[in-house]
Design an enzyme around this catalytic site. Structure first.
Site, PDB file in Angstrom:
ATOM      1  N   ILE A  51       1.009  -1.389  -0.091  1.00  0.00           N
ATOM      2  CA  ILE A  51      -0.099   0.045  -0.062  1.00  0.00           C
ATOM      3  C   ILE A  51       0.999   1.254  -0.029  1.00  0.00           C
ATOM      4  O   ILE A  51       0.552   2.286  -0.507  1.00  0.00           O
ATOM      5  CB  ILE A  51      -1.022  -0.114   1.144  1.00  0.00           C
ATOM      6  N   GLY A  52       2.121   1.249   0.782  1.00  0.00           N
ATOM      7  CA  GLY A  52       2.822   2.421   0.691  1.00  0.00           C
ATOM      8  C   GLY A  52       2.332   3.464   1.693  1.00  0.00           C
ATOM      9  O   GLY A  52       2.459   4.807   1.342  1.00  0.00           O
ATOM     10  N   CYS A  83       7.538  -0.700   8.821  1.00  0.00           N
ATOM     11  CA  CYS A  83       6.709  -0.846   7.431  1.00  0.00           C
ATOM     12  C   CYS A  83       7.744  -1.287   6.361  1.00  0.00           C
ATOM     13  O   CYS A  83       8.788  -0.459   6.137  1.00  0.00           O
ATOM     14  CB  CYS A  83       6.014   0.437   7.128  1.00  0.00           C
ATOM     15  N   ILE A 131       3.718  -9.419  14.964  1.00  0.00           N
ATOM     16  CA  ILE A 131       4.949  -8.818  14.004  1.00  0.00           C
ATOM     17  C   ILE A 131       4.247  -8.166  12.711  1.00  0.00           C
ATOM     18  O   ILE A 131       2.767  -8.079  12.544  1.00  0.00           O
ATOM     19  CB  ILE A 131       5.468 -10.013  12.950  1.00  0.00           C
TER      20      ILE A 131
HETATM   21  C1  FMN Z   1      -3.247  -3.809   3.793  1.00  0.00           C
HETATM   22  C2  FMN Z   1      -2.525  -3.866   4.647  1.00  0.00           C
HETATM   23  C3  FMN Z   1      -2.062  -2.475   5.178  1.00  0.00           C
HETATM   24  C4  FMN Z   1      -1.252  -2.364   6.581  1.00  0.00           C
HETATM   25  N1  FMN Z   1      -0.943  -1.130   7.047  1.00  0.00           N
HETATM   26  C5  FMN Z   1      -0.155  -1.013   8.148  1.00  0.00           C
HETATM   27  C6  FMN Z   1       0.200   0.151   8.595  1.00  0.00           C
HETATM   28  O1  FMN Z   1      -0.296   1.196   8.176  1.00  0.00           O
HETATM   29  N2  FMN Z   1       0.861   0.224   9.895  1.00  0.00           N
HETATM   30  C7  FMN Z   1       1.164  -0.922  10.405  1.00  0.00           C
HETATM   31  O2  FMN Z   1       1.906  -0.847  11.447  1.00  0.00           O
HETATM   32  N3  FMN Z   1       0.939  -1.947   9.914  1.00  0.00           N
HETATM   33  C8  FMN Z   1       0.310  -2.133   8.660  1.00  0.00           C
HETATM   34  N4  FMN Z   1      -0.074  -3.612   8.230  1.00  0.00           N
HETATM   35  C9  FMN Z   1       0.346  -4.578   9.027  1.00  0.00           C
HETATM   36  C10 FMN Z   1      -0.635  -5.262   9.764  1.00  0.00           C
HETATM   37  O3  FMN Z   1      -1.184  -4.262  10.852  1.00  0.00           O
HETATM   38  C11 FMN Z   1      -0.140  -6.627  10.634  1.00  0.00           C
HETATM   39  O4  FMN Z   1       0.873  -6.419  11.511  1.00  0.00           O
HETATM   40  C12 FMN Z   1       0.158  -7.739   9.705  1.00  0.00           C
HETATM   41  O5  FMN Z   1      -0.441  -7.604   8.557  1.00  0.00           O
HETATM   42  C13 FMN Z   1       0.138  -9.004  10.160  1.00  0.00           C
HETATM   43  O6  FMN Z   1      -1.120  -9.337  10.716  1.00  0.00           O
HETATM   44  P1  FMN Z   1      -2.356 -10.149   9.921  1.00  0.00           P
HETATM   45  O7  FMN Z   1      -1.819 -11.340   9.218  1.00  0.00           O
HETATM   46  O8  FMN Z   1      -3.256 -10.521  10.819  1.00  0.00           O
HETATM   47  O9  FMN Z   1      -2.791  -9.113   8.980  1.00  0.00           O
HETATM   48  C14 FMN Z   1      -0.714  -3.760   7.079  1.00  0.00           C
HETATM   49  C15 FMN Z   1      -1.170  -4.851   6.579  1.00  0.00           C
HETATM   50  C16 FMN Z   1      -2.001  -4.830   5.680  1.00  0.00           C
HETATM   51  C17 FMN Z   1      -2.410  -6.216   5.030  1.00  0.00           C
END
Ligand code: FMN
Ligand code: FAD
Ligand code: FES
Lengths: 326, 258
Positions: free
Chosen positions: A95-96, A154, A215
């Site tokens: 996403i960035g 990130c 993580i």
């Molecule tokens: C689409 C998307 C956007 C994310 N944006 C952020 C973000 O803005 N800041 C952040 O700390 N983590 C971001 N993450 C990471 C998630 O918060 C999380 O740490 C990671 O996806 C692992 O958990 P999950 O497997 O339950 O998704 C993003 C993850 C995804 C999939």
């Protein structure tokens, strides 16, 4: 009827007896600084919008806490599309950090959170120590939020984020600076793209973080074999979803014994069993991310599944299982 | 709850999927899409839902209809599901076409499976002066749609890449052949982004208004993940999400990738 049978009948827990609440202690050693959650589920930043999208599907106040989409000092348009690729039991996103910037966040997004009664955590990202200082200053004393989650991990922005998160010294310095400014609950979010996550976790603890979350996503890529090119416009992205869960559980397990501060465990949670697994490894609270993108009502479903587990194993206080697998 | 009542091949690799539903949060309008979970029994592969535009809708019979092409893993699984299978479906989602411009002469321009959202649109538009310009790989892919649109009284022009119908070529080239002598009041288009960009350019050059529907890769389909962002031409430069502010946009509203 034997006495034992009567006792077990008497003691048999029902749903009304269950206590799902957890307290994430603060290093500031004052009761009021602790993060009290009615259950351990916290939305993962970037996967749940800023609340109102999910609120169309269920009452988000049922969750433990809500983490907002990552914000930076200046507005950011994010990366070019495609920004998402699918892989076995996971997704790779780039996403960035698309976001409207901290000022618009305070002006437009924070007022909307007043409709909710659960704790709100603001997720912040930066390209320099100064960025984190600015963000901490702007968010200090904002009563809409209970705490901040400092994203030092990130993988989707150049020159910042993960670079800090892989160096324990930088993690220490940034956390310390932010701690000096910000008086609410302070969580530092760590990257798994590192040899030993306990080093950065300890650095965050020593610098005064109240908790660490782990993580963030694992650096990854996918190649479109027909186009013979990387599928994501940004080439690399971050892997999340069920595929990463064993890695995340391992990191929580490793960190639990070394840390004195609570861990917010996340990565690939899809069901109540996964939440239990993270808690047994040592997580005090558990993040739900990618699952919300597939099942917008995952939160309440998972809470129900946790209760089923507690009834099955006759556990009255959910917090009693934190770290129990050690 | 949604149940499959038909899932049949109507062209080479093209399927018509008809679902029966209990209830919907609202009735779908042309241009809305639904996000369908294709993996069954809690499988984690494929993980994401698949977005499909509403092809037809019947409130009295409680039926929603889609047409889809088998592309990869997800649509392959979908094509193998049998009648009676219950599906996990979210929708209607997104912003639909506006129908208020439906008085004058209208061109519908569809490239490949971009035809999908245009049928229910044609059905709902009040105008009796609708013309369809449709392109696909070959005649076999077009027959089902030609019959459907003719059933609505829509004039149909067809083009194929692999064989000569009215022309041999794309929907775009076909449409351009008519544009000068038969300029419409309004257009609706859906198809590959490159085609949309070309159609948009020509329409704007001729001062014709219209709407297009984009197919962006999506994560959630409900606005939480920002996978589907489109760069906007608005003053404030804010991105627009294909799944919430779109997939339907006005011509010139977002920057299409070419
Ligand atoms: C689409 C998307 C956007 C994310 N944006 C952020 C973000 O803005 N800041 C952040 O700390 N983590 C971001 N993450 C990471 C998630 O918060 C999380 O740490 C990671 O996806 C692992 O958990 P999950 O497997 O339950 O998704 C993003 C993850 C995804 C999939
Ligand atoms: C709003 C919207 C409406 C759509 N309506 C229709 C329709 O009515 N009929 C139809 O046949 N197709 C439609 N599509 C495209 C359809 O969603 C894809 O063909 C389908 O997701 C492919 O899945 P797969 O698993 O077979 O392919 P894979 O290539 O294995 O899919 C991998 C990933 O890429 C995504 N993807 C692949 N191709 C596309 C594409 N063209 N657009 C968006 N995402 C894609 C998938 O969703 C999945 O996340 C629509 C897409 C969007 C965004
Ligand atoms: S697909 Fe997630 S915001 Fe549009």
């Amino acid at each position: 009827m034997f006495k034992g049978e009567v006792d077990s009948l008497k003691q048999k827990l029902t749903e009304a007896d269950l206590n799902l609440s957890v307290v994430m202690k603060s290093q500031q050693h004052q009761q009021q600084n602790n993060l009290k959650l009615k259950n351990p589920l916290i939305t993962a930043s970037g996967t749940c919008g800023n609340g109102k999208e999910l609120a169309d599907f269920f009452d988000i106040n049922q969750l433990g806490a809500f983490t907002t989409k990552g914000i930076t000092v200046k507005p950011q348009a994010g990366n070019k599309t495609p920004r998402i690729a699918e892989t076995a039991a996971g997704i790779i996103n780039s996403i960035g950090l698309e976001n409207p910037g901290v000022d618009s966040f305070i002006k437009d997004i924070l007022p909307e959170t007043k409709n909710y009664s659960l704790p709100i955590l603001a997720n912040i990202s930066g390209y320099s120590k100064e960025d984190f200082i600015t963000l901490a200053e702007k968010l200090e004393k904002r009563e809409e939020i209970t705490g901040i989650e400092v994203n030092l991990s990130c993988p989707n922005i150049k020159g910042g984020g993960m670079i800090f998160g892989t160096d324990p010294e930088k993690v220490y310095q940034i956390t310390k600076k932010v701690r000096e400014i910000y008086s609410g609950y302070l969580i530092v979010k760590l990257t798994p793209n590192i040899t030993d996550i306990t080093e950065t976790a300890l650095a965050a603890e020593n610098a005064g973080a109240d908790a660490v979350s782990m993580i963030n996503t694992l650096s990854a890529m996918k190649i479109d074999i027909d186009q013979q090119k990387p599928l994501l416009a940004n080439t690399f992205g971050g892997l999340s979803g069920p595929a990463v869960r064993p890695v995340a559980v391992r990191m929580v397990y490793q960190s639990f014994k070394k840390l004195n501060i609570p861990i917010l465990g996340l990565g690939g949670v899809r069901s109540g069993s996964d939440v239990i697994e993270f808690m047994l490894a040592g997580a005090a609270a558990v993040g739900i991310g990618t699952v919300n993108m597939i099942d917008p009502t995952a939160g309440p479903r998972i809470i129900g599944e946790i209760k089923e587990y507690m009834l099955k194993h006759q556990i009255k206080n959910l917090s009693s299982i934190i770290g129990a697998a050690h | 709850m949604f149940k499959i009542i038909a899932n049949r091949e109507v062209g080479p690799g093209i399927f018509q999927l008809v679902l029966n539903y209990d209830q919907l949060p609202q009735n779908p309008e042309p241009g809305h899409f639904f996000n369908i979970k294709v993996s069954q029994d809690g499988s984690e592969d494929p993980l994401l839902r698949r977005p499909f535009s509403i092809f037809d809708f019947d409130a009295a019979e409680k039926k929603i209809e889609f047409v889809y092409r088998v592309i990869g893993k997800g649509t392959k699984i979908l094509s193998n599901l049998e009648n009676g299978t219950e599906l996990d479906v979210l929708g209607p989602l997104g912003t639909p076409f506006s129908l208020n411009k439906s008085g004058g002469s209208i061109h519908l321009i569809g490239g490949g499976m971009g035809i999908a959202p245009l049928y229910y649109l044609a059905k709902k538009l009040k105008s009796s002066r609708q013309t369809l310009y449709l392109g696909a790989a070959n005649k076999a892919e077009l027959e089902f749609f030609e019959e459907k649109f003719k059933g609505l009284g829509v004039e149909c022009h067809l083009a194929a890449m692999e064989e000569k119908l009215e022309i041999r070529g794309s929907a775009l080239v076909l449409w351009l052949n008519y544009l000068e002598k038969n300029t419409p009041d309004y257009i609706y288009t859906c198809g590959p982004e490159k085609m949309l960009a070309a159609v948009e350019k020509e329409a704007l050059k001729h001062n014709i208004g219209g709407e297009l529907s984009v197919e962006k890769r999506m994560g959630c389909g409900i606005g939480v993940c920002l996978s589907c962002s489109c760069e906007s031409r608005d003053q404030d430069q804010k991105n627009k999400r294909a799944c919430v502010e779109g997939p339907v946009f006005g011509l010139g509203e977002v920057i299409l990738s070419v």
